[in-house]
Motif scaffolding. Structure first.
Motif, PDB file in Angstrom:
ATOM      1  N   MET A   4       0.694  -1.078  -0.070  1.00 11.08           N
ATOM      2  CA  MET A   4      -0.071   0.082  -0.371  1.00 11.08           C
ATOM      3  C   MET A   4       1.063   1.269   0.027  1.00 11.08           C
ATOM      4  O   MET A   4       1.991   1.325   0.729  1.00 11.08           O
ATOM      5  N   ASN A   5       0.218   2.235  -0.517  1.00  9.20           N
ATOM      6  CA  ASN A   5       0.893   3.437  -0.570  1.00  9.20           C
ATOM      7  C   ASN A   5       0.804   4.030   0.959  1.00  9.20           C
ATOM      8  O   ASN A   5      -0.027   3.810   1.497  1.00  9.20           O
ATOM      9  N   SER A   6       1.911   4.666   1.349  1.00 12.26           N
ATOM     10  CA  SER A   6       1.846   5.384   2.834  1.00 12.26           C
ATOM     11  C   SER A   6       0.752   6.261   3.206  1.00 12.26           C
ATOM     12  O   SER A   6       0.303   6.292   4.267  1.00 12.26           O
ATOM     13  N   ASP A   7       0.285   6.797   2.116  1.00 13.94           N
ATOM     14  CA  ASP A   7      -0.911   7.834   2.271  1.00 13.94           C
ATOM     15  C   ASP A   7      -2.251   7.119   2.735  1.00 13.94           C
ATOM     16  O   ASP A   7      -3.376   7.680   3.064  1.00 13.94           O
ATOM     17  N   THR A   8      -2.352   5.722   2.519  1.00 20.26           N
ATOM     18  CA  THR A   8      -3.349   4.879   3.025  1.00 20.26           C
ATOM     19  C   THR A   8      -3.512   4.767   4.671  1.00 20.26           C
ATOM     20  O   THR A   8      -4.547   4.235   5.023  1.00 20.26           O
ATOM     21  N   LYS A  55      -2.898 -11.749   5.925  1.00 18.18           N
ATOM     22  CA  LYS A  55      -1.918 -11.509   5.465  1.00 18.18           C
ATOM     23  C   LYS A  55      -1.150 -10.411   6.095  1.00 18.18           C
ATOM     24  O   LYS A  55      -1.805  -9.325   6.486  1.00 18.18           O
ATOM     25  N   GLU A  56       0.164 -10.621   5.635  1.00 22.42           N
ATOM     26  CA  GLU A  56       1.186  -9.558   6.056  1.00 22.42           C
ATOM     27  C   GLU A  56       0.723  -8.131   5.141  1.00 22.42           C
ATOM     28  O   GLU A  56       0.344  -8.231   4.132  1.00 22.42           O
ATOM     29  N   TYR A  57       1.148  -7.018   5.682  1.00 24.95           N
ATOM     30  CA  TYR A  57       0.992  -5.713   4.613  1.00 24.95           C
ATOM     31  C   TYR A  57       2.232  -4.979   4.983  1.00 24.95           C
ATOM     32  O   TYR A  57       2.917  -4.863   5.992  1.00 24.95           O
ATOM     33  N   PHE A  58       2.290  -4.251   3.798  1.00 19.85           N
ATOM     34  CA  PHE A  58       3.633  -3.300   3.853  1.00 19.85           C
ATOM     35  C   PHE A  58       3.159  -2.177   3.211  1.00 19.85           C
ATOM     36  O   PHE A  58       2.466  -1.883   2.169  1.00 19.85           O
ATOM     37  N   PHE A  59       3.843  -0.866   3.598  1.00 18.57           N
ATOM     38  CA  PHE A  59       3.728   0.418   2.988  1.00 18.57           C
ATOM     39  C   PHE A  59       4.918   0.691   2.120  1.00 18.57           C
ATOM     40  O   PHE A  59       6.059   0.323   2.703  1.00 18.57           O
ATOM     41  N   SER A  60       4.552   1.168   1.081  1.00 13.95           N
ATOM     42  CA  SER A  60       5.722   1.328   0.006  1.00 13.95           C
ATOM     43  C   SER A  60       5.612   2.681  -0.746  1.00 13.95           C
ATOM     44  O   SER A  60       4.623   2.788  -1.318  1.00 13.95           O
ATOM     45  N   GLU A  61       6.616   3.240  -0.776  1.00 11.88           N
ATOM     46  CA  GLU A  61       6.757   4.663  -1.796  1.00 11.88           C
ATOM     47  C   GLU A  61       6.515   4.138  -3.133  1.00 11.88           C
ATOM     48  O   GLU A  61       6.368   4.721  -3.933  1.00 11.88           O
TER      49      GLU A  61
END
Length: 355
Positions: A222-226, A248-254
């Motif tokens: 996901m975008n960090s702005d979410t 499920k694992e989640y990751f914020f990514s630019e």
């Protein structure tokens, strides 16, 4: 004599460039046998392929700073091109795995002939290049520090750029990214604000073999702005439960498109993405900035990547296709966003349109 550290390997290259016959002989087994990656410029003397154990040290840093690579299917290339067979699986109605039919039959009954559909992925080593300068004194007088700093710096830079292309790449002189896969499914967003139902609808389209709790489980990117929507306005108000979203694992990514743009939220099974590594080539020039006594380092990771599935899959019983790659739609497409944010660059829209 085998090279024990990256620092030793780099210093041997510098000694070779100074004319050391001993260094030349030690480096002979590592001289890169390739064309098209180390052309003229920066005083290049041809470059050297890092020993496997040192290549592994740099890749360790890449793995620590990557999301896709440590979870993807990774193979080693023994030449500049690689063909990988795949099963073209498009439907599970009447058959599976591209046409295989299995039946319950009597002991003496004939078994029906089936012909699974095979395809081939073609990968070609593409050069991800990095360049930096440092003073000769710093390299020679700092003990093991240059080795650790260079390994960490180039490892992080390679991780950043390669992860970006594994997600967004158009396949032209770079990997073909997941967002440009023919198998990707786009799920409509309920409104301008992310809601629980959006994530459930995305999860509904995921191939069951990648469900949460399994060894090769899919992940959220996901975008960090979410984050305000994902975490909610107060503890327990968001979508996260036991450090996961829908198990499920989640990751914020630019690397993800900006918020409310198609692709800002991706549900992906990285195992369905293929990465092929060729080698890591190092070149050092002591004459690039002769007047300031600086040494130029050039690292080239030769690799490629491509989504494995050829298309979405129709389930045996169900009304909607499924895939390892699902994105949430937005008010604008990711290609439109790229064009608007870089209106002066004609390459933005073409980069995000091709697959």
């Amino acid at each position: 004599m085998p090279m024990k550290t990256l620092n030793e390997f780099l210093n041997r290259i510098i000694e070779n460039n100074k004319g050391s016959e001993e260094a030349r002989k030690e480096l002979a087994p590592y001289r890169a046998k390739t064309t098209g990656f180390l052309e003229e410029g920066q005083g290049s003397l041809g470059g050297f392929t890092t020993p496997d154990e040192l290549f592994g040290e740099v890749l360790d840093v890449v793995l620590e700073n990557s999301i896709i690579r440590p979870r993807a299917t990774v193979v080693q290339m023994t030449s500049d091109t690689l063909g990988v067979s795949r099963i073209v699986d498009t439907t599970h109605v009447g058959s599976v795995l591209g046409g295989i039919i299995v039946s319950w039959v009597n002991e003496q009954a004939d078994i029906a002939e089936t012909n699974p559909a095979f395809g081939q992925l073609r990968l070609r080593a593409k050069g991800l290049k990095g360049l930096c300068y440092t003073s000769r004194e710093w390299l020679e007088d700092s003990g093991p520090a240059p080795e650790a700093l260079l390994r960490e710096a180039f490892g992080q830079a390679l991780a950043f750029e390669s992860d970006d292309q594994y997600i967004n790449g158009d396949g032209i002189n770079r990997p073909l990214g997941i967002l440009n896969s023919d198998a990707i499914i786009e799920v409509s967003r309920a409104g301008t604000t992310l809601v629980w139902g959006d994530l459930v609808k995305m999860n509904q389209r995921l191939l069951p073999r990648y469900e949460g709790g399994m060894e090769n489980s899919a992940i959220w990117m996901m975008n960090s702005d979410t984050q305000p929507e994902v975490y909610g306005a107060s503890p327990g108000a968001g979508f996260v439960e036991n450090e996961k979203i829908l198990r499920k694992e989640y990751f914020f990514s630019e690397h993800m498109p900006r918020r409310s743009v198609t692709g800002d939220i991706l549900l992906v099974a990285p195992q369905a993405y293929l990465i092929a590594d060729r080698d890591l080539i190092v070149d050092i020039s002591t004459g690039a900035k002769f007047e300031s006594d600086q040494v130029a380092f050039k690292f080239i990771l030769r690799t490629d990547g491509v989504p494995i599935p050829a298309s979405q899959i129709t389930p045996k019983n169900g009304t909607q296709t499924q895939s390892p790659f699902i994105v949430l739609s937005g008010g604008v497409s990711s290609s439109s966003s790229s064009s608007s944010s870089s209106s002066s660059s004609s390459s933005s829209s073409s980069s995000s349109s091709g697959s």
